[in-house]
Design a protein around this motif. Structure first.
Motif, short mmCIF file in Angstrom:
data_model
loop_
_atom_site.label_atom_id
_atom_site.label_comp_id
_atom_site.label_asym_id
_atom_site.label_seq_id
_atom_site.Cartn_x
_atom_site.Cartn_y
_atom_site.Cartn_z
N GLY A 42 34.00 22.99 -13.68
CA GLY A 42 34.65 24.31 -13.37
C GLY A 42 36.27 24.34 -13.87
O GLY A 42 36.78 25.26 -14.21
N ALA A 43 36.66 23.06 -13.66
CA ALA A 43 38.18 22.89 -14.06
C ALA A 43 38.34 23.05 -15.51
O ALA A 43 39.37 23.68 -16.07
CB ALA A 43 38.78 21.54 -13.50
N LEU A 44 37.30 22.64 -16.24
CA LEU A 44 37.55 22.74 -17.97
C LEU A 44 37.41 24.31 -18.25
O LEU A 44 38.01 24.65 -19.18
CB LEU A 44 36.33 22.14 -18.49
N LEU A 45 36.37 24.98 -17.49
CA LEU A 45 36.45 26.32 -17.99
C LEU A 45 37.37 27.21 -17.35
O LEU A 45 38.12 27.97 -18.38
CB LEU A 45 35.15 26.95 -17.47
N LEU A 46 38.13 26.85 -16.33
CA LEU A 46 39.37 27.52 -15.93
C LEU A 46 40.50 27.38 -16.73
O LEU A 46 41.29 27.98 -17.02
CB LEU A 46 39.74 27.16 -14.40
N LEU A 47 40.62 26.19 -17.18
CA LEU A 47 41.59 25.33 -17.99
C LEU A 47 41.33 26.29 -19.28
O LEU A 47 42.64 26.91 -19.97
CB LEU A 47 41.59 24.05 -18.31
N GLY A 48 40.41 26.43 -19.86
CA GLY A 48 40.07 27.16 -21.36
C GLY A 48 40.69 28.72 -20.85
O GLY A 48 41.17 29.26 -21.80
N ASP A 49 40.33 29.25 -19.96
CA ASP A 49 40.42 30.52 -19.70
C ASP A 49 42.14 30.88 -19.45
O ASP A 49 42.78 31.65 -20.06
CB ASP A 49 40.13 31.30 -18.30
N VAL A 50 42.90 29.91 -18.95
CA VAL A 50 44.24 29.91 -18.69
C VAL A 50 45.13 29.65 -20.01
O VAL A 50 45.86 30.48 -20.48
CB VAL A 50 44.83 28.81 -17.64
N GLN A 51 44.32 28.90 -20.74
CA GLN A 51 45.06 28.49 -22.13
C GLN A 51 44.85 29.88 -23.01
O GLN A 51 45.69 30.02 -23.74
CB GLN A 51 44.78 27.22 -22.73
N HIS A 52 43.62 30.27 -23.01
CA HIS A 52 43.35 31.51 -23.60
C HIS A 52 44.33 32.71 -23.24
O HIS A 52 44.85 33.38 -24.53
CB HIS A 52 41.77 32.08 -23.58
N THR A 57 45.13 29.22 -28.15
CA THR A 57 43.77 29.09 -28.74
C THR A 57 43.18 27.84 -29.03
O THR A 57 42.02 27.17 -28.77
CB THR A 57 43.46 30.23 -29.85
N GLN A 58 44.17 26.93 -29.69
CA GLN A 58 43.60 25.61 -30.09
C GLN A 58 43.42 24.83 -28.89
O GLN A 58 42.40 23.98 -28.91
CB GLN A 58 44.70 24.86 -30.96
N ASP A 59 44.37 24.79 -27.98
CA ASP A 59 44.00 23.98 -26.60
C ASP A 59 42.81 24.46 -25.86
O ASP A 59 41.85 23.72 -25.32
CB ASP A 59 45.28 23.92 -25.63
N ALA A 60 42.69 25.80 -25.80
CA ALA A 60 41.55 26.70 -25.08
C ALA A 60 40.28 26.04 -25.84
O ALA A 60 39.24 26.06 -25.20
CB ALA A 60 41.49 28.08 -25.31
N SER A 61 40.27 26.08 -27.10
CA SER A 61 39.15 25.61 -27.80
C SER A 61 38.52 24.19 -27.44
O SER A 61 37.40 24.15 -27.37
CB SER A 61 39.42 25.87 -29.39
N ARG A 62 39.67 23.31 -27.14
CA ARG A 62 39.26 21.79 -26.97
C ARG A 62 38.52 22.11 -25.43
O ARG A 62 37.62 21.23 -25.08
CB ARG A 62 40.47 21.00 -27.07
N TYR A 64 37.11 24.62 -23.85
CA TYR A 64 35.82 25.26 -23.71
C TYR A 64 35.09 24.28 -24.56
O TYR A 64 33.66 24.15 -24.09
CB TYR A 64 35.79 26.58 -24.62
N GLY A 65 35.26 23.61 -25.57
CA GLY A 65 34.47 22.75 -26.20
C GLY A 65 33.83 21.57 -25.30
O GLY A 65 32.63 21.21 -24.97
N GLY A 66 34.85 21.20 -24.33
CA GLY A 66 34.67 20.11 -23.60
C GLY A 66 33.49 20.67 -22.30
O GLY A 66 32.52 19.66 -22.08
N ALA A 67 33.92 21.60 -22.00
CA ALA A 67 32.69 22.25 -21.14
C ALA A 67 31.61 22.44 -21.45
O ALA A 67 30.68 22.07 -20.68
CB ALA A 67 33.42 23.86 -20.46
N MET A 68 31.25 22.95 -22.64
CA MET A 68 30.07 22.95 -23.32
C MET A 68 29.45 21.36 -23.41
O MET A 68 28.05 21.46 -23.23
CB MET A 68 30.10 23.72 -24.76
N GLN A 69 30.00 20.58 -23.74
CA GLN A 69 29.65 19.20 -23.78
C GLN A 69 29.23 18.62 -22.34
O GLN A 69 28.08 18.03 -22.30
CB GLN A 69 30.67 18.22 -24.38
#
Length: 354
Positions: A42-52, A57-62, A64-69
């Motif tokens: 949940g924290a990874l997904l929210l971090l991606g949303d915040v950075q997006h 986008t580079q940080d959000a990509s990391r 979101y990628g971590g969340a998918m892993q």
């Protein structure tokens, strides 16, 4: 000393910061959560949303990628609460990938790229995999990783291609004899069929041999004298009792050869297409080649490869194997002695038919 709020409290605070547009505070709080709990989905997904939302986008990509892993690592059914976030992450990762591809294309336009460089870009972008030699029986090290060879590098190729019409005539005479072709993958009832598939014993992929397991099939060579004579001066990989094989290889309409690796990497496989009545292709690694009648194809079959005849009529190529040109005469002799010794020891050929 004041203790930090609990993880749940900090995640709630980060959510509140994000809702109120306080993106920097939200990001800082989530990073503190992830330092303690790096696989908190949940924290990874929210971090991606915040950075997006912050345009990072580079940080959000990391993130979101971590969340998918993490989602892949967890296995089992995914709780419904995470599904929208994971779908959003996947969509945005796809968006970032397209943006990155457009950036690369603007720097180095695809139409100006050399073929090998273009393949390297596809691998960089995740559009293609890295395919390496993985022979199933014998690996010779330090050979170049080439999927398809340039036929102009083989001085014997033009003479063979020039005989295409005469070889086609002999092939058509053989095709009139429906019993001449046998399944390419013959079933051996004395062995377990652990890796067996639908083409074993199936004449959808069948063969008429001029050479088989290192020996001339004299009766068949007599039926195709022009074709047989064409191999008198070619660098076939002579291994007594094992190689070469020279054959008309037939694929019926709709037949597909599944992805697989060849047995050894000291040879190359050659196809002289004779009957190509419609779309039919061979994929080796990341490259797909569409057969053209009379145009020789030379490839490394120790790299993953597959083939399909999508035409409504039969496809036939003249298939044979040659030594890899990078092997010295000494190395060829050493390989011949080794594979012969292994066959003698085990009572079974290292390479046979395939």
């Amino acid at each position: 000393m004041t203790s930090l709020p609990t993880l749940d409290a900090r995640k709630q605070a980060a959510f509140n910061h994000a809702r109120d547009g306080q993106l920097a505070d939200a990001e800082s709080t989530l990073q503190s959560v992830l330092r303690e709990s790096p696989r908190d989905l949940g924290a990874l997904l929210l971090l991606g949303d915040v950075q997006h939302a912050a345009g990072k986008t580079q940080d959000a990509s990391r993130a979101y990628g971590g969340a998918m892993q993490v989602a892949q690592m967890q296995g089992g059914p995914m709780p419904d609460i995470f599904k929208p976030g994971l779908q959003r992450a996947a969509a945005r990762l796809g968006e970032y990938a397209r943006q990155y591809e457009s950036f690369i294309a603007a720097q180095i336009p695809p139409e100006s790229r050399s073929p090998r460089f273009d393949q390297s870009v596809d691998i960089l972008l995740g559009k293609a995999q890295i395919h390496l030699q993985q022979p199933t029986k014998y690996y010779f090290p330090a050979l170049p990783q080439i999927q398809f060879y340039d036929r102009s590098d083989f001085d014997w190729a033009p003479a063979l291609e020039a005989q295409t019409h005469a070889i086609q005539q002999e092939l058509r005479a053989v095709l009139a004899d429906h019993a001449a072709f046998r399944p390419y993958l013959e079933r051996d009832e004395s062995k377990p069929h652990v890796k067996s598939h639908d083409l074993v014993g199936n004449d959808d992929w069948s063969a008429f041999y001029l050479w088989k397991d290192g020996a001339r099939v004299e009766e068949n060579c007599a039926r195709c004298p022009v074709t047989a004579a064409a191999f008198d001066t070619l660098p076939l990989d002579y291994l007594p009792g094992q190689a070469p094989s020279v054959l008309f290889s037939l694929l019926k309409p709709g037949a597909a050869i599944p992805p697989h690796h060849g047995l050894i990497n000291t040879r190359l496989i050659c196809h002289l297409p004779l009957l190509v009545p419609g779309p039919a292709w061979l994929r080796v690694g990341n490259q797909t080649h569409h057969w053209k009648e009379g145009e020789l194809v030379i490839f490394d079959d120790s790299v993953e490869h597959e083939a399909k005849n999508e035409a409504s009529e039969t496809r036939v190529v003249l298939l044979f194997d040659i030594w890899r040109p990078e092997l010295s005469l000494q190395e060829r002799e050493e390989v011949t002695r080794l594979l012969g010794a292994i066959a003698q020891y085990s009572g079974e050929a290292v390479i046979s038919g395939n």
